[in-house]
Design a protein around this motif. Structure first.
Motif, PDB file in Angstrom:
ATOM      1  N   LEU A 272      -4.765  -9.319 -31.250  1.00  0.00           N
ATOM      2  CA  LEU A 272      -5.516  -8.218 -31.858  1.00  0.00           C
ATOM      3  C   LEU A 272      -4.939  -7.865 -33.227  1.00  0.00           C
ATOM      4  CD1 LEU A 272      -7.518  -5.812 -31.851  1.00  0.00           C
ATOM      5  CD2 LEU A 272      -5.780  -4.524 -30.632  1.00  0.00           C
ATOM      6  N   TYR A 273      -3.629  -7.693 -33.292  1.00  0.00           N
ATOM      7  CA  TYR A 273      -3.011  -7.263 -34.548  1.00  0.00           C
ATOM      8  C   TYR A 273      -3.025  -8.362 -35.622  1.00  0.00           C
ATOM      9  CZ  TYR A 273      -1.707  -2.842 -32.493  1.00  0.00           C
ATOM     10  OH  TYR A 273      -1.750  -1.603 -31.922  1.00  0.00           O
ATOM     11  N   ARG A 274      -3.087  -9.626 -35.224  1.00  0.00           N
ATOM     12  CA  ARG A 274      -3.233 -10.692 -36.215  1.00  0.00           C
ATOM     13  C   ARG A 274      -4.593 -10.600 -36.907  1.00  0.00           C
ATOM     14  NH1 ARG A 274      -0.404 -13.669 -32.760  1.00  0.00           N
ATOM     15  NH2 ARG A 274      -2.167 -14.568 -31.657  1.00  0.00           N
ATOM     16  N   HIS A 275      -5.610 -10.270 -36.138  1.00  0.00           N
ATOM     17  CA  HIS A 275      -6.961 -10.147 -36.697  1.00  0.00           C
ATOM     18  C   HIS A 275      -7.162  -8.798 -37.383  1.00  0.00           C
ATOM     19  CE1 HIS A 275      -8.749 -13.820 -35.133  1.00  0.00           C
ATOM     20  NE2 HIS A 275      -8.116 -13.598 -33.987  1.00  0.00           N
TER      21      HIS A 275
ATOM     22  N   LEU B  38     -13.822  -1.191 -39.489  1.00  0.00           N
ATOM     23  CA  LEU B  38     -14.525  -1.791 -40.635  1.00  0.00           C
ATOM     24  C   LEU B  38     -15.161  -3.123 -40.263  1.00  0.00           C
ATOM     25  CD1 LEU B  38     -12.074  -0.988 -43.556  1.00  0.00           C
ATOM     26  CD2 LEU B  38     -14.441  -0.226 -43.357  1.00  0.00           C
ATOM     27  N   ALA B  39     -14.468  -3.914 -39.467  1.00  0.00           N
ATOM     28  CA  ALA B  39     -15.024  -5.208 -39.042  1.00  0.00           C
ATOM     29  C   ALA B  39     -16.278  -5.010 -38.186  1.00  0.00           C
ATOM     30  CB  ALA B  39     -13.975  -6.016 -38.286  1.00  0.00           C
ATOM     31  N   VAL B  40     -16.244  -4.032 -37.296  1.00  0.00           N
ATOM     32  CA  VAL B  40     -17.432  -3.736 -36.483  1.00  0.00           C
ATOM     33  C   VAL B  40     -18.582  -3.316 -37.381  1.00  0.00           C
ATOM     34  CG1 VAL B  40     -18.409  -2.159 -34.755  1.00  0.00           C
ATOM     35  CG2 VAL B  40     -16.125  -3.122 -34.407  1.00  0.00           C
ATOM     36  N   HIS B  41     -18.309  -2.415 -38.305  1.00  0.00           N
ATOM     37  CA  HIS B  41     -19.345  -1.933 -39.212  1.00  0.00           C
ATOM     38  C   HIS B  41     -19.931  -3.080 -40.045  1.00  0.00           C
ATOM     39  CE1 HIS B  41     -21.462   0.616 -42.044  1.00  0.00           C
ATOM     40  NE2 HIS B  41     -20.844  -0.008 -43.021  1.00  0.00           N
ATOM     41  N   ARG B  42     -19.058  -3.885 -40.627  1.00  0.00           N
ATOM     42  CA  ARG B  42     -19.521  -5.006 -41.456  1.00  0.00           C
ATOM     43  C   ARG B  42     -20.360  -5.988 -40.650  1.00  0.00           C
ATOM     44  NH1 ARG B  42     -13.684  -5.127 -43.947  1.00  0.00           N
ATOM     45  NH2 ARG B  42     -14.037  -3.828 -45.790  1.00  0.00           N
TER      46      ARG B  42
ATOM     47  N   LEU C 267     -13.193  -9.319 -29.739  1.00  0.00           N
ATOM     48  CA  LEU C 267     -12.554  -8.050 -30.107  1.00  0.00           C
ATOM     49  C   LEU C 267     -13.551  -7.119 -30.799  1.00  0.00           C
ATOM     50  CD1 LEU C 267      -9.143  -9.467 -31.319  1.00  0.00           C
ATOM     51  CD2 LEU C 267      -9.447  -7.759 -29.493  1.00  0.00           C
ATOM     52  N   ILE C 268     -14.364  -7.655 -31.668  1.00  0.00           N
ATOM     53  CA  ILE C 268     -15.373  -6.837 -32.356  1.00  0.00           C
ATOM     54  C   ILE C 268     -16.391  -6.304 -31.357  1.00  0.00           C
ATOM     55  CG2 ILE C 268     -17.312  -6.943 -33.986  1.00  0.00           C
ATOM     56  CD1 ILE C 268     -15.517  -8.771 -35.730  1.00  0.00           C
ATOM     57  N   ASP C 269     -16.827  -7.145 -30.414  1.00  0.00           N
ATOM     58  CA  ASP C 269     -17.793  -6.688 -29.405  1.00  0.00           C
ATOM     59  C   ASP C 269     -17.212  -5.569 -28.539  1.00  0.00           C
ATOM     60  OD1 ASP C 269     -19.737  -8.468 -30.258  1.00  0.00           O
ATOM     61  OD2 ASP C 269     -19.281  -9.976 -28.723  1.00  0.00           O
ATOM     62  N   VAL C 270     -15.973  -5.735 -28.113  1.00  0.00           N
ATOM     63  CA  VAL C 270     -15.335  -4.708 -27.288  1.00  0.00           C
ATOM     64  C   VAL C 270     -15.140  -3.426 -28.098  1.00  0.00           C
ATOM     65  CG1 VAL C 270     -13.183  -4.080 -26.104  1.00  0.00           C
ATOM     66  CG2 VAL C 270     -14.240  -6.307 -25.682  1.00  0.00           C
ATOM     67  N   ALA C 271     -14.714  -3.568 -29.341  1.00  0.00           N
ATOM     68  CA  ALA C 271     -14.515  -2.386 -30.192  1.00  0.00           C
ATOM     69  C   ALA C 271     -15.836  -1.668 -30.434  1.00  0.00           C
ATOM     70  CB  ALA C 271     -13.876  -2.790 -31.512  1.00  0.00           C
ATOM     71  N   ARG C 272     -16.918  -2.417 -30.598  1.00  0.00           N
ATOM     72  CA  ARG C 272     -18.243  -1.802 -30.794  1.00  0.00           C
ATOM     73  C   ARG C 272     -18.559  -0.880 -29.614  1.00  0.00           C
ATOM     74  NH1 ARG C 272     -20.969  -6.186 -31.206  1.00  0.00           N
ATOM     75  NH2 ARG C 272     -21.033  -6.238 -33.480  1.00  0.00           N
ATOM     76  N   GLN C 273     -18.331  -1.354 -28.419  1.00  0.00           N
ATOM     77  CA  GLN C 273     -18.578  -0.532 -27.229  1.00  0.00           C
ATOM     78  C   GLN C 273     -17.608   0.645 -27.175  1.00  0.00           C
ATOM     79  OE1 GLN C 273     -18.287  -3.330 -24.006  1.00  0.00           O
ATOM     80  NE2 GLN C 273     -20.059  -4.508 -24.702  1.00  0.00           N
TER      81      GLN C 273
ATOM     82  N   THR D 180      -7.301   3.192 -27.168  1.00  0.00           N
ATOM     83  CA  THR D 180      -6.220   2.681 -28.010  1.00  0.00           C
ATOM     84  C   THR D 180      -6.471   1.217 -28.350  1.00  0.00           C
ATOM     85  OG1 THR D 180      -4.935   1.927 -26.122  1.00  0.00           O
ATOM     86  CG2 THR D 180      -4.571   4.225 -26.868  1.00  0.00           C
ATOM     87  N   MET D 181      -5.731   0.739 -29.336  1.00  0.00           N
ATOM     88  CA  MET D 181      -5.811  -0.682 -29.692  1.00  0.00           C
ATOM     89  C   MET D 181      -5.409  -1.546 -28.492  1.00  0.00           C
ATOM     90  SD  MET D 181      -6.582  -1.230 -33.093  1.00  0.00           S
ATOM     91  CE  MET D 181      -5.609  -2.509 -33.865  1.00  0.00           C
ATOM     92  N   ALA D 182      -4.395  -1.122 -27.757  1.00  0.00           N
ATOM     93  CA  ALA D 182      -3.950  -1.882 -26.581  1.00  0.00           C
ATOM     94  C   ALA D 182      -5.071  -1.990 -25.554  1.00  0.00           C
ATOM     95  CB  ALA D 182      -2.716  -1.230 -25.971  1.00  0.00           C
ATOM     96  N   ALA D 183      -5.822  -0.915 -25.360  1.00  0.00           N
ATOM     97  CA  ALA D 183      -6.932  -0.936 -24.403  1.00  0.00           C
ATOM     98  C   ALA D 183      -8.039  -1.881 -24.879  1.00  0.00           C
ATOM     99  CB  ALA D 183      -7.487   0.470 -24.201  1.00  0.00           C
ATOM    100  N   VAL D 184      -8.292  -1.916 -26.170  1.00  0.00           N
ATOM    101  CA  VAL D 184      -9.292  -2.841 -26.714  1.00  0.00           C
ATOM    102  C   VAL D 184      -8.847  -4.280 -26.471  1.00  0.00           C
ATOM    103  CG1 VAL D 184     -10.380  -3.678 -28.845  1.00  0.00           C
ATOM    104  CG2 VAL D 184     -10.217  -1.216 -28.420  1.00  0.00           C
ATOM    105  N   ALA D 185      -7.587  -4.574 -26.733  1.00  0.00           N
ATOM    106  CA  ALA D 185      -7.063  -5.925 -26.505  1.00  0.00           C
ATOM    107  C   ALA D 185      -7.204  -6.322 -25.042  1.00  0.00           C
ATOM    108  CB  ALA D 185      -5.602  -6.013 -26.951  1.00  0.00           C
TER     109      ALA D 185
END
Length: 177
Positions: free
Chosen positions: A42-45, A54-58, A12-18, A27-32
């Motif tokens: 996705l929403y559990r994490h 924030l997770a991507v940045h960290r 999820l972090i890798d996909v969000a980074r891109q 959207t969040m749904a598209a990332v999932a």
């Protein structure tokens, strides 16, 4: 965390980074979907978009900071600093597009969380060069970070990497004793 849950989180972090490189971000749904997990996973994490950003940045700042010891082990202090600053510039260019993905309060949090570790990493790289007598003793990591901030302002055009290398050479030449 279970192995599969950790793998889902990393994916999820890798996909969000891109996704953060795309304007507007998906959207969040598209990332999932792109990560191959359900929205519940996705929403559990990451209960919110801000949590995901924030997770991507960290993760990215952590990777930048964590690479310093290996660079110093495998390269000269000068080459280690040059390689690391190049990676920092690339990270800055990628994150330049975050504008529409985050609001100003979150932007302040991201900057605040990442600033000290990045300055600390630069100080470690500079200290290695200072110990070898390579760099001026009066230059700090914070000053060098301010100087190289221009690198992530370069447009994503052809020739950017060569231009960035030339500009970084000029900055690094000013460090030499």
């Amino acid at each position: 965390m279970r192995t599969d849950a950790l793998q889902n989180r990393e994916r999820l972090i890798d996909v969000a980074r891109q996704a953060l490189e795309i304007e507007p971000p998906p959207t969040m749904a598209a990332v999932a979907r792109a990560a191959g997990v359900g929205q519940g996973t996705l929403y559990r994490h990451f209960p919110t978009w801000d949590d995901l950003v924030l997770a991507v940045h960290r993760t990215d700042v952590g990777e930048l900071v964590d690479m310093v010891p290996e660079l110093l082990e495998t390269h000269s202090p000068r080459d280690a600093l040059r390689i690391w600053l190049g990676r920092l510039a690339e990270y800055g260019r990628i994150k330049k597009g975050l504008g529409s993905a985050i609001h100003s309060a979150m932007h302040e949090q991201l900057a605040g969380e990442g600033y000290a570790p990045v300055v600390g990493a630069i100080d470690a790289l500079l200290d290695a060069g200072k110990a070898d007598g390579l760099y001026r003793a009066d230059v700090t990591g914070e000053e060098l970070l301010l100087l190289v901030g221009f690198l992530w302002r370069l447009d994503l055009t052809e020739g950017r990497d060569e231009r960035s290398a030339r500009m970084l050479d000029v900055v690094l030449a000013g460090l030499v004793r």
